[in-house]
Design an enzyme around this catalytic site. Structure first.
Site, PDB file in Angstrom:
ATOM      1  CG  ASP A  94      -1.765   1.124   1.382  1.00  0.00           C
ATOM      2  OD1 ASP A  94      -2.304   1.524   0.348  1.00  0.00           O
ATOM      3  OD2 ASP A  94      -1.948   1.623   2.491  1.00  0.00           O
ATOM      4  CE  LYS A  95       0.430   7.291  -2.481  1.00  0.00           C
ATOM      5  NZ  LYS A  95       0.602   8.198  -1.362  1.00  0.00           N
ATOM      6  CB  THR A  96      -1.734   6.556   1.900  1.00  0.00           C
ATOM      7  OG1 THR A  96      -1.887   6.893   0.540  1.00  0.00           O
ATOM      8  CG2 THR A  96      -1.841   7.777   2.749  1.00  0.00           C
ATOM      9  CG  PHE A 121      -9.777  17.365  -6.368  1.00  0.00           C
ATOM     10  CD1 PHE A 121      -8.702  18.022  -6.932  1.00  0.00           C
ATOM     11  CD2 PHE A 121      -9.815  15.979  -6.396  1.00  0.00           C
ATOM     12  CE1 PHE A 121      -7.671  17.307  -7.507  1.00  0.00           C
ATOM     13  CE2 PHE A 121      -8.786  15.269  -6.972  1.00  0.00           C
ATOM     14  CZ  PHE A 121      -7.724  15.929  -7.525  1.00  0.00           C
ATOM     15  NE  ARG A 148       0.220  14.844  -2.019  1.00  0.00           N
ATOM     16  CZ  ARG A 148      -0.525  13.746  -1.989  1.00  0.00           C
ATOM     17  NH1 ARG A 148       0.044  12.588  -1.876  1.00  0.00           N
ATOM     18  NH2 ARG A 148      -1.820  13.805  -2.072  1.00  0.00           N
ATOM     19  CG  ASN A 203      -7.209   0.833   2.113  1.00  0.00           C
ATOM     20  OD1 ASN A 203      -6.613   0.592   3.163  1.00  0.00           O
ATOM     21  ND2 ASN A 203      -6.768   1.709   1.242  1.00  0.00           N
ATOM     22  CB  THR A 240      -1.680   3.540  -3.922  1.00  0.00           C
ATOM     23  OG1 THR A 240      -2.267   4.628  -3.241  1.00  0.00           O
ATOM     24  CG2 THR A 240      -1.285   3.972  -5.320  1.00  0.00           C
ATOM     25  N   GLY A 241      -4.782   3.422  -3.547  1.00  0.00           N
ATOM     26  CA  GLY A 241      -6.041   4.040  -3.933  1.00  0.00           C
ATOM     27  C   GLY A 241      -5.833   5.469  -4.371  1.00  0.00           C
ATOM     28  CG  ASP A 242      -3.086   8.445  -2.748  1.00  0.00           C
ATOM     29  OD1 ASP A 242      -4.086   9.176  -2.617  1.00  0.00           O
ATOM     30  OD2 ASP A 242      -2.206   8.307  -1.895  1.00  0.00           O
TER      31      ASP A 242
END
Lengths: 1386, 325
Positions: free
Chosen positions: A312-314, A634, A701, A926, A781-783
């Protein structure tokens, strides 16, 4: 207790256990029995007992953690008592009314019926479910929101219908039928999901619609471990005899081949390994006071064979803390060096601070806000859960966990050190505006730059959805009744509000603070400001702020408090802390909060946000209240958000847009290059773009901030269409989207920011090490894509040298086509076919630089980036093979925007199709499905709730511990177990061999010369301890060597120690040894008067000695425990034998070994055979080992030798080790040198360009099908590019060099290589622009179809050729256009 | 094997435990055992480290082998006590069902087992409705040839060599494991209600005339009941005791062996032998162990030499390779 039968039932699911019991029972058949029936049953019972005990222990610990969660309390309405009473979670039933307060975790799926929020809203944080820390808004069910009085559960008479629970978190349907017959729909906006946390809302009441008793009791999933039922069969050794009885007896006698103790030994070894992993101090995290936990006891050896890591990332790679790092405004970069230093300091300071915090009873006092949070929680827990042991560690832990959850609260994120230069400018703006505010055009008094600065900060502050809360209470929304609340709803409304009679309606639109200059204003304005003041005053009082005397003399008091600060920024910061520290910002996305905190550091503080107005406080200007006309939220397609406000100083309607740079840069107002102003603008843009690229290179970012001033007419025009869109019923979303696009054009660029999602400590190093260890790392990732790619670069998952294949498909067909192209491309890069293509397409100037050697063509393999939608297509049955094949070729794979289900599907796919050992690591709920699917699931504890940890096999405090867990412990566990299993099979084969050879001399009668006691207990007692000790403690290579040479891990991946070859070699050796051990006694006692068992006992002893010596050869580290274990084994054997042989004269038929051992001990032949047989048996093995160790040492052996040779100076020989033996290893440290010397990447560029040519026909039709927007943007973008070029060409060499310094890995080598290509060298000065341009080129999606983009380097080549050459040699025009399109859509 | 004892740092202090937090602290103990830092000898098996072992084995084994060989070959002379064996070959006394076919309790004099022998004895458990004593196949197949040895001297009649019947069985067997059933005056009475094994000529209480060598404790019987390990075996039959130091036990001369042939071996293709042997400290004559020791010692030595060569070559070529590992 039902444990025993259940456990036995479970155990008999294991085939082996059934087999052993069967054999034991066979002994009860008189015709067959080989042993005394009771005796034969003993080992089976022993093993069952041990396993049962282990299971019992595991179940108990599981039960305990379930118990803990099930006994969390919450307030449930009791009909009997007519009030809310405290209940355990497990007692909550469907239909209960539950009252939850701020920061409580939701115990079940609850339909929101009432909220303390006046608008019927409730914010929840879903971090526990999907890992997102932002706040989600939930709404009270329609029909209940109108209730003014407090919700009374007794009055609830409606009927709720809803669908069955499903796995999809994002979907919920149902309806509620009120008692008056009215039906209202229920949506997921009404649902509070279990596991989420209530935020920002004082109290809510809801009705439980889904709850389950077993909801939290997670089923124990036993993962299949590697060394399960060993497939070998005693019957294969079955002799010629056909008699069934004899055969069965033979099975019994030769059952030793399948060692019953193998299981129990493996279990014991694994438990010990788990213990040692748990105890490893290097895996202990000081910060969270947690060590690694092994939750699964039986898969330790899998750790040593992992081939794929799915991360996962976050929260896993990153800390999930967004920190403002630097910004550029109006083309000027503010590097925020002090800020960077501050951030660097946090690395160390963090842990120290944590250390200093007293744990347990009192709570982490992490800044005012954090402490507030925890104190509240503590308070609650003490009051509501007095039955629990308050102040327990678990409690404290949970509390501190929760306080972490209210993210964005750590001082690291809040205390931004402003850049002095920029700070000065902001202050100047502030002062100027304060003076000029009531003149005609206040902003016109500022220089364009200062004006930009001011707008920039205003945008930072208000262009978001940040909610301001005060700490004392959960935010109590203040309803100012006399204001018009809603945003502009109709044209009439608009006209009314913007008519001169604003006094009545829009009074707060200029809600600025009163100053003495107010008198200069018109009367109406005066009145309005007065009323505004009173409102604000009330507001502030309610907010509990130390309100300055605003009403009387707002300006002077404000100035008084701010003036000293202004001169000394540090002091002022403190001051500000005191005042503003009380405010808390809660944002939907952590970036937003970071920006708001950043703005606050520049004294531009967001103090209040209502849904129609935003207030900003500045030191001199005081409070500015912006009327918020629209918020265009957004979305991931637009990749930007905008607010439409009316500026209180100018009365103009402004649009502030904040978005991904790739998007915003394309939406800027095209500026003519004729006038000076336009040129200046261009310059600013190109500079900004440069800085953006630089930020992106640093893994920040990036966000662009832009502004647009709308005239009243434009606004009116847009508003009309927008309102139409809003009110339209079908394809409303689409229309709104179009409407937003119409608004967000012709922007004026203000600046850009760089935000850091800080990586966890040591993540890049860990990833590099894991890579070296031969692990493929996939990030799921979900990002969104940009973020994911940024992070991937930051943590060195993607390398700037390597190509990135981006797969974004809009349809199944497109996806298939893209996959084909990618596959084609990847294959074309393979060494066999690539050289010709390279030679064919590369221009002459480059050909010497890319010789068709293998080193060139097999450069770093590309990386694959795929988004969630494409992933869904790619995971379809017909495409999954292709996808997998492609992914296999790639160095790393990045799946963005993937759902939990997709994550688990990917893992499942890799696991099943590639037959690879997989590891999934994640921290949020998740990731749970992924963690459960993978062979090894790792949860990161303490970051985002416990769900991932509960589902995991191992829980680590941080990502970086994965390195040691896998590379050291994984390797050890694997090699220990593999060696032990090998040894086990050797041992038993050898032992059975002895019996087998005897069959030739006993008429194949299944007779045994070894006493049955020895037969049965030999494995279990006499020879088990030394191998257990070795299996637990042996270290084939010391930890430090494993860590410095991660490639040693590959031995586990390739199953080097447990290969069929090794296995059969071992078996052959066992056969040989058994021959020796049988025939030496045979010949020594040939034609003697020895009886069967007197002859069998020396053989047993010989076997024991041989086993121990064999183990001695295999043991790599001899501790005193090994010695003791060996001694103990021998001692035990002789003691038992002596006691057994003296115990009973007539018992133990048929052997009746009375006084046998005693007699033997008086026989010199016994000693002589016991000496010669083991030595003779082991000579070949020892010899072979020695020769192999000298002539063909394995990597592991080299590692050991290395450790031995220089135990203290491991670092020095490390380099040579790496280079000498593993030249093909991807190594981050040396990549720089490599690229300089061979210019490998450069030639790779050629290759990619070549393949681009080949692919073009396939790509182009799709690309041409792009929507108008994209087409329109293309020229714009080229314009900018050229602009940037021009500014660079004018000789501003300074920034370029700075860039070169900062990214040596990438850009340094480019000049080096091009300097040889003389004609291009001059242009190459400009290349940094394009070479840094990858960030924008990474995201490429086309509207309808999609465009495949291979790499930034290919693009870069295109640009060099087509756009940047003063007199371009004109390559393919189509190519140029195509690349432009691919880059620029967005 | 590499002998340097690589004692790693036993307990390196590590970062000190944070003060005050000991109770709450989950920090694992920094002990050598828990951190797997126990001092350890870490042998690395290479030619260089292993070759001493081979030489040592060679140096130890060859002398031992020679010693054993000499001892074994010295057995030739018939001096001291001479042991008289009968040998049988192709007789599978170690067959599983044969080995089991006995009742140790009965042989130990248990009266209930005497009348009700174990089922293991089937089919030699009962005969004509009477329990067989001793039951089972082993007893049933007891060797019953009689061997007599005569010295054919100068005299016309051969002189019988005195053969000692007693002392041929293990002491523990004779005195602990095997006992006659209790009761009655005479041995016959003690064995009443039992019948002789099918193949026997005489009942068990008539095996010998001496009462302390009759019945179950008859030593010939005890020796037979100790089932041989391998199909070719010998069993001690008689002892020829040395009478004085001056005369050899069996002086040189012509001997005459009288065999009362009762025991058929043709049916299973067996052979019968009579062996006379003295024994040394290490048992009867068997040259194997000596040869084995010499052979293994030599092989070990040779392998040692091979390793020496390898080590020599390897060291020369790999000094540099070592560094580039």
């Amino acid at each position: 207790m039902s444990f025993l039968p259940k456990n036995l039932f479970e155990q008999f699911h294991r085939l082996a256990n059934v087999y052993f019991v069967f054999i034991a029972l066979l002994n009860f058949v008189p015709a067959v029995n080989a042993f005394q029936p009771g005796l034969a049953l003993a080992p089976v019972l022993f093993i069952l007992a041990v396993t049962a005990f282990k299971d019992l222990w595991e179940d108990y610990s599981r039960h305990r953690s379930d118990h803990e969660i099930n006994h969390l309390g919450c307030l449930v309405f009791s009909r009997e008592e007519k009030q809310y009473v405290n209940r355990f979670w497990k007692e909550i039933r469907v239909g209960d009314f539950v009252r939850l307060r701020c920061n409580e975790i939701i115990p079940a799926d609850i339909l929101l019926l009432s909220s303390s929020d006046p608008d019927g809203l409730c914010h929840i944080e879903t971090a526990n479910l999907d890992g997102e820390t932002n706040l989600k808004r939930r709404q009270v069910v329609r029909g209940f929101s109108e209730l003014v009085s407090e919700f009374n559960p007794l009055m609830f008479t409606s009927i709720i219908e809803c669908e069955k629970p499903n796995n999809d978190l994002t979907r919920f349907r149902g309806c509620i039928i009120h008692n008056n017959g009215k039906k209202a729909g229920l949506y997921k906006e009404n649902l509070l999901l279990r596991g989420c946390t209530i935020r920002n809302t004082e109290a809510v009441v809801g009705i439980v619609i889904y709850a389950g008793h077993g909801l939290w009791v997670r089923r124990y999933q036993e993962k299949k471990s590697l060394f399960d039922v060993p497939e070998s069969d005693g019957s294969s050794l079955s002799p010629v005899t056909a008699a069934v009885y004899s055969f069965l007896t033979m099975i019994i006698v030769l059952q030793v081949l399948i060692p019953i103790s193998l299981y129990v030994s493996i279990e014991i070894v694994k438990v010990c390994q788990v213990y040692f992993i748990n105890q490893d101090i290097e895996l202990y995290d000081e910060e969270t006071d947690s060590q690694l936990q092994c939750r699964a006891l039986n898969i330790t050896e899998d750790l040593g064979q992992i081939q794929y890591i799915f991360s996962d990332k976050t929260g896993t790679l990153t800390e999930n803390k967004m920190v403002f790092r630097r910004c550029t405004v109006s083309g000027i970069e503010y590097s925020h060096d002090a800020n960077a230093q501050r951030l660097a300091r946090y690395q160390e300071a963090d842990s120290e601070e944590e250390e200093a915090v007293p744990r347990g009873g009192s709570l982490p006092q992490r800044g005012s806000i954090g402490s507030h949070q925890s104190v509240r929680i503590m308070h609650r827990s003490q009051s509501t859960k007095s039955h629990r042991r308050t102040g327990s560690r678990a409690e404290a832990k949970r509390a501190s966990m929760l306080s972490k959850h209210t993210a964005f609260s750590s001082p690291m994120e809040k205390d931004i050190t402003p850049d002095p230069k920029l700070f000065e400018k902001v202050s100047e703006c502030d002062r100027c505006l304060a003076i000029a505010r009531h003149q005609e055009h206040p902003l016109a008094h500022l220089s364009p730059e200062l004006s930009d600065v001011f707008d920039f900060f205003i945008a930072l502050t208000i262009c978001n959805t940040v909610v301001v809360t005060s700490p004392d209470q959960p935010r109590q929304k203040v309803r100012v009744r006399f204001e018009v609340k809603s945003p502009v709803k109709t044209i009439e409304d608009f006209l009314r509000r913007f008519s001169p009679s604003r006094l009545t309606s829009g009074c707060s639109s200029i809600g600025s603070l009163t100053t003495n200059k107010t008198a200069h204003k018109s009367g109406s304005n005066f009145l309005s400001t007065l009323s505004g003041d009173s409102t604000l005053f009330k507001l502030e009082e309610r907010l509990g702020q130390p309100a300055p005397a605003i009403a009387s003399n707002g300006y002077s008091s404000g100035a008084a408090s701010w003036t000293p600060a202004h001169t000394a920024p540090e002091q002022k910061l403190e001051l500000e802390q005191e005042q503003e520290g009380e405010l808390r910002y809660e944002a939907e996305s952590p970036d937003e909060a970071a920006l708001v905190y950043a703005a606050r550091a520049y004294n531009c503080a967001l103090v209040d946000r209502l849904h129609d107005q935003v207030s900003v406080e500045l030191p001199h200007l005081g409070r500015l209240t912006f009327e918020l006309l629209h918020t265009l939220g957004f979305d991931s397609i637009r990749k930007r958000m905008s607010v439409v406000i009316r500026h209180p100083l100018t009365d103009e309607i402004n649009v502030y847009t904040k978005g991904a740079d790739s998007v915003v840069m394309d939406l800027l107002l095209p500026c003519s290059s004729d006038d000076a102003r336009g040129r200046h603008q261009k310059k600013i843009r190109s500079k900004t773009q440069n800085y953006l690229n630089l930020y992106a290179m640093e893994g920040l970012r990036t966000l662009c901030i832009a502004k647009r001033v709308l005239s009243e007419e434009e606004y009116a025009c847009w508003l009309q269409s927008h309102l139409e869109a809003e009110s339209s019923l079908d394809n409303r979303e689409e229309l709104l989207f179009q409407s937003a696009i119409r608004l967000e054009t012709n922007l004026h660029l203000l600046g850009a920011t760089g935000i850091e999602d800080r990586l966890q400590d040591g993540v890049p190093e860990t990833i590099a090490k894991l890579r070296q260890a031969g692990l493929q790392i996939w990030v799921l990732t979900g990002d969104k894509q940009e973020t994911a790619i940024n992070i991937a670069y930051a943590c060195k998952l993607l390398d700037h040298d390597e190509e990135v294949i981006t797969l974004n498909a809009e349809s199944q067909e497109a996806c298939a086509a893209l996959l084909d192209q990618c596959l084609h491309y990847v294959q074309s890069r393979s060494p066999c076919s690539a050289p010709e293509k390279t030679a064919g397409n590369v221009s002459v100037g480059f050909s010497p630089l890319c010789p068709p050697s293998t080193s060139t063509t097999s450069g770093p393999s590309p990386s694959l980036v795929i988004d969630g939608r494409s992933l869904a297509y790619a995971l379809e049955k017909n495409l999954e093979d292709k996808f997998l094949f492609l992914a296999k070729q790639c160095r790393s794979v990045l799946c963005c925007r993937s759902t939990p289900l997709q994550k688990s599907m990917v893992v499942k796919l890799v696991r099943s199709k590639l037959k690879a050992m997989t590891l999934a690591i994640g921290d949020g709920a998740n990731d749970v499905s992924m963690i459960q699917v993978a062979d090894v699931g790792v949860g990161i504890s303490g970051q985002e709730g416990m769900q991932a940890v509960m589902a995991s096999d191992f829980a680590v405090p941080r990502f970086r511990y994965l390195e040691r867990l896998l590379i050291v412990h994984g390797h050890w566990c694997y090699s220990r177990l593999a060696n032990m299993v090998l040894y086990f099979f050797y041992k038993n084969t050898m032992f059975v061999g002895l019996l087998f050879w005897f069959q030739f001399y006993c008429g194949f009668s299944a007779s045994a010369m070894i006493d049955q006691w020895y037969l049965i207990f030999f494995n279990l007692l006499f020879s088990s301890l030394p191998q257990l000790v070795t299996g637990v403690l042996d270290k084939d290579v010391p930890a430090d060597v494993l860590l410095t040479e991660p490639q040693l891990y590959k031995s586990g991946q390739n199953m080097e120690e447990y290969r069929p070859r090794t296995f059969w070699f071992n078996m052959a050796d066992a056969a040989f040894q058994s021959l020796v051990c049988f025939f030496i006694p045979y010949l020594a006692y040939y034609d003697s008067d020895t009886d069967v068992f007197t002859w069998g006992t020396p053989i047993t002893a010989i076997a024991l000695f041989t086993f121990l010596l064999h183990l001695g050869i295999e043991t790599k580290t001899w501790t005193w425990l090994n010695w003791i274990a060996c001694g103990f084994s021998i001692l035990l054997f002789f003691t038992v034998a002596l006691i057994y042989n003296a115990s009973c004269a007539t018992c133990y038929p048929p052997s009746n070994p009375y006084w046998t051992m005693q007699t033997l001990l008086g026989d010199p032949v016994f000693y002589l055979t016991c000496l010669i047989a083991p030595v003779a048996a082991l000579l070949p093995r020892l010899f072979f080992k020695a020769v192999q160790g000298s002539l063909f040492p394995t990597q592991l052996q080299l590692g050991r030798q290395l450790a031995k040779r220089s135990p203290k100076k491991l670092i020095a020989p490390k380099e040579t080790f790496v280079q000498g033996h593993l030249p093909g290893e991807p190594r981050t440290e040396s990549s720089e040198q490599k690229s300089i010397s061979t210019s490998g990447t450069f030639s790779q560029d050629c290759t990619s360009q070549a393949s681009w040519h080949i692919q073009r026909p396939a790509c182009f039709p799709e690309a041409s099908g792009e929507p108008n927007v994209a087409d329109m943007n293309v020229p714009l973008r080229e314009d900018i590019l050229l602009e940037g070029l021009g500014s660079q060409a004018q000789g501003s060499s300074m920034p370029r060099e700075a860039i070169l310094e900062r990214c040596p890995g990438d850009s340094k080598m480019k000049p080096t290589s091009t300097s040889r290509a003389a004609p291009l060298s001059s242009i190459f000065n400009l290349s940094n622009f394009s070479s840094l341009n990858w960030i924008s080129s990474l995201s490429l999606v086309s509207g309808l179809g999609s465009v495949l983009q291979f790499s930034r380097s290919s693009l870069q080549m295109d640009k060099q050729d087509s756009e940047f050459l003063p007199s371009p040699p004109q390559p393919d025009q189509d190519l140029c256009g195509l690349s432009g399109q691919t880059t620029d859509y967005f | 094997m590499a002998m340097n004892y690589n004692a790693k740092d036993e307990v390196d202090g590590g970062p000190p435990c944070p003060p005050g937090g000991t109770a709450k602290n989950r920090r694992p103990d920094n002990t050598a055992f828990k951190q797997q830092r126990l001092p350890a000898w870490q042998p690395i098996l290479t030619a260089g480290t292993v070759l001493p072992t081979f030489f040592i084995i060679g140096l130890i084994f060859i002398p031992i082998g020679i010693g054993i060989f000499v001892t074994s070959n010295n057995i030739r002379e018939i001096e001291g006590n001479v042991f008289m064996y009968y040998g049988l070959s192709n007789f599978y006394q170690n067959h599983r069902r044969y080995v089991k076919s006995r009742d140790d309790s009965q042989l130990n004099g248990d009266s209930s087992a005497l009348l009700n022998p174990s089922k293991e004895c089937e089919p030699y458990r009962r005969n004509e409705d009477k329990p067989i004593a001793p039951c089972g196949a082993i007893a049933n197949s007891m060797f019953n040839d009689t061997l007599e040895l005569f010295l054919v001297g100068n005299e016309s009649y051969p002189i019988p060599i005195p053969l000692k019947k007693k002392g041929i069985a293990w002491w523990t067997d004779k005195n602990v494991k095997f006992r006659n059933p209790p009761g009655g005056e005479s041995l016959k009475e003690r064995f009443k209600d039992t019948t002789k094994p099918v193949n026997w000529v005489k009942p068990v209480y008539m095996l010998d005339s001496e009462p302390d060598n009759n019945g179950f404790i008859n030593e010939d019987f005890i020796v037979w009941m100790r089932t041989a390990a391998l199909p070719t075996f010998r069993k001690l039959y008689r002892l020829i005791e040395r009478k004085s130091d001056l005369h050899p036990t069996l002086p040189a001369g012509r001997y005459y062996l009288n065999i009362t042939y009762n025991y058929p071996v043709h049916s299973f293709d067996g052979r019968k032998r009579m062996i006379l042997s003295t024994i040394s400290w290490m048992g009867g004559k068997n040259p194997f162990l000596g040869i084995a020791y010499i052979a293994i010692g030599s092989i070990s030595f040779l392998l040692g030499v091979v390793l020496l060569v390898i080590n020599h070559k390897y060291r020369n070529s790999s000094n540099t390779a070592d560094i580039t590992i």
